[in-house]
Design a protein around this motif. Structure first.
Motif, mmCIF file in Angstrom:
data_model
loop_
_atom_site.group_PDB
_atom_site.id
_atom_site.type_symbol
_atom_site.label_atom_id
_atom_site.label_comp_id
_atom_site.label_asym_id
_atom_site.label_seq_id
_atom_site.Cartn_x
_atom_site.Cartn_y
_atom_site.Cartn_z
ATOM 1 N N ALA A 72 0.235 4.200 -9.980
ATOM 2 C CA ALA A 72 -0.400 3.181 -10.695
ATOM 3 C C ALA A 72 0.525 2.621 -10.394
ATOM 4 C CB ALA A 72 -0.507 3.452 -12.333
ATOM 5 N N ALA A 73 1.570 2.901 -10.835
ATOM 6 C CA ALA A 73 2.603 1.265 -10.280
ATOM 7 C C ALA A 73 2.566 1.285 -9.298
ATOM 8 C CB ALA A 73 3.948 1.600 -10.186
ATOM 9 N N ALA A 74 3.309 1.807 -8.251
ATOM 10 C CA ALA A 74 2.715 1.740 -6.498
ATOM 11 C C ALA A 74 0.862 1.064 -5.761
ATOM 12 C CB ALA A 74 2.684 3.111 -5.954
ATOM 13 N N ALA A 75 0.096 1.555 -6.633
ATOM 14 C CA ALA A 75 -1.239 0.713 -6.524
ATOM 15 C C ALA A 75 -1.370 -0.865 -7.288
ATOM 16 C CB ALA A 75 -2.112 1.171 -7.177
ATOM 17 N N ALA A 76 -0.401 -1.114 -8.279
ATOM 18 C CA ALA A 76 -0.199 -2.012 -8.408
ATOM 19 C C ALA A 76 0.152 -3.173 -7.378
ATOM 20 C CB ALA A 76 0.339 -2.438 -9.713
ATOM 21 N N LEU A 124 8.448 -3.305 0.196
ATOM 22 C CA LEU A 124 7.520 -2.975 0.378
ATOM 23 C C LEU A 124 6.163 -2.669 0.147
ATOM 24 C CD1 LEU A 124 8.375 0.237 0.289
ATOM 25 C CD2 LEU A 124 8.315 1.092 -1.688
ATOM 26 N N ARG A 125 5.500 -1.770 1.332
ATOM 27 C CA ARG A 125 4.399 -1.527 1.560
ATOM 28 C C ARG A 125 3.799 0.131 1.931
ATOM 29 N NH1 ARG A 125 3.972 -5.371 -0.345
ATOM 30 N NH2 ARG A 125 3.393 -7.046 -0.963
ATOM 31 N N ALA A 129 7.957 2.830 -11.645
ATOM 32 C CA ALA A 129 7.350 1.024 -11.828
ATOM 33 C C ALA A 129 8.863 0.114 -11.496
ATOM 34 C CB ALA A 129 6.689 0.833 -13.101
ATOM 35 N N GLU A 130 9.961 0.429 -12.059
ATOM 36 C CA GLU A 130 10.566 -0.777 -12.087
ATOM 37 C C GLU A 130 10.885 -0.787 -10.733
ATOM 38 O OE1 GLU A 130 15.787 -1.045 -12.725
ATOM 39 O OE2 GLU A 130 14.467 0.977 -13.750
ATOM 40 N N VAL A 131 11.120 0.287 -9.949
ATOM 41 C CA VAL A 131 11.665 0.414 -8.362
ATOM 42 C C VAL A 131 10.847 0.201 -7.615
ATOM 43 C CG1 VAL A 131 11.972 1.489 -6.882
ATOM 44 C CG2 VAL A 131 13.105 2.331 -8.516
#
Length: 321
Positions: free
Chosen positions: A86-90, A70-71, A61-63
């Motif tokens: 989950a972090a990517a989706a958020a 970033l997309r 998530a931190e990254v």
């Protein structure tokens, strides 16, 4: 559009993938691994697209929080345990994968598994070094014919390895949590219990997916159960085997040797005890590193980016179950 391709050690990404076909693409290829997180974030600043080589680089998530532009994250392979989905989706990041081998039916990891098995059983590396030092015939090898190949995980890769074992006239046994006797028989193997697998194998080869259930599955108790003459080969994922327990078993002589292509931390740190462990053959995660494999991967990487640019992303990965 800025695209950063990570971990292209062999410097083949641009040759194997037609990145020039992508409209308005500014492509940067990184040839060395970036282990430091701050350095990684700095290298990926302003990137809309990042291409990751399997699970080599973690994306927690931190990254994602530190890379607001970033997309699209493209990972080679169709799963990546080092990505926080989950972090990517958020953060609105799409994750696409590749089928690893493109359109080929490559068995490159199975082939490398057998390179390690043969190297361990016939002491190939030891004899090579001895010969260069002026010595002649310093070891006694072990025959494969008539010995027992134990396959831990009889999926696609494990099945390929098992069938090659039959060609060497080996008895093939197998175990995994959901393996059935019928499925084992289809691969030319005999289903045994978990305990029988470790106790009965002359060569034990690991072909499981990494998960919470399989992390540390091969540890001190398993090494203690193995024959002192047995060798372990792991071309799957490093954390399935407890590295500390493996080093201890090698030093104590509880097992005869190990052939490894995967590790807990990759690249393998200079101070890792495995580097000094006896009777080992260590490779730098070469299982998938063949021309056909890399060419297929980078071609699909470009396809993934082009499809995402067109608004219809392909090979989109779902979070692991």
């Amino acid at each position: 559009m800025r695209i950063v391709v990570l971990d292209d050690y062999q410097r083949v990404a641009r040759a194997y993938g037609d990145f020039d076909s992508l409209p308005e693409a500014d492509v940067e290829v990184v040839h060395e691994h970036i282990a430091d997180r701050d350095a990684l974030v700095a290298a990926l600043q302003d990137a809309e697209v990042v291409v990751a080589m399997r699970e080599r680089t973690a994306f927690p998530a931190e990254v994602f929080e530190r890379l607001p532009k970033l997309r699209l994250l493209v990972t080679t392979g169709m799963a990546n345990a080092a990505v926080d989905f989950a972090a990517a989706a958020a953060h609105g990041v799409t994750i696409s994968g590749t089928t690893m081998y493109g359109n080929t039916k490559s068995s490159n990891t199975a082939e490398l598994t057998w390179a390690l098995i043969l190297a361990c059983r016939r002491h190939v590396v030891t004899e090579d070094r001895a010969l260069r030092d002026g010595r002649w015939q310093t070891t006694v090898g072990s025959d494969l014919a008539g010995s027992t190949l134990g396959v831990l995980g009889l999926g696609r890769m494990g099945t390929q390895v098992a069938r090659i074992g039959q060609a060497f006239d080996m008895r093939v046994i197998a175990w995994s949590e959901n393996l059935t006797a019928e499925r084992a028989a289809e691969a030319g193997a005999t289903l045994v219990s978990r305990d029988e697998l470790f106790a009965g194998s002359d060569v034990l080869t690991v072909h499981l997916k990494l998960s919470e259930r399989t992390t540390g599955l091969v540890g001190a108790a398993e090494f203690a159960a193995m024959k002192p003459s047995a060798v372990l080969v792991n071309t799957s994922r490093g954390p399935i085997v407890d590295e500390t327990a493996l080093v201890a078993a090698l030093i104590a002589g509880s097992i005869a040797g190990a052939g490894l292509d995967v590790y807990d931390v990759e690249p393998l740190p200079r101070g890792n005890p495995l580097r000094g462990a006896p009777r080992t053959v260590l490779l730098p995660h070469l299982g998938y590193v063949t021309e056909a494999s890399l060419r297929g991967m980078y071609q699909q990487v470009v396809e993934d980016i082009a499809a995402w640019q067109a608004g219809a992303p392909v090979r989109v990965l779902a979070p692991p179950a």
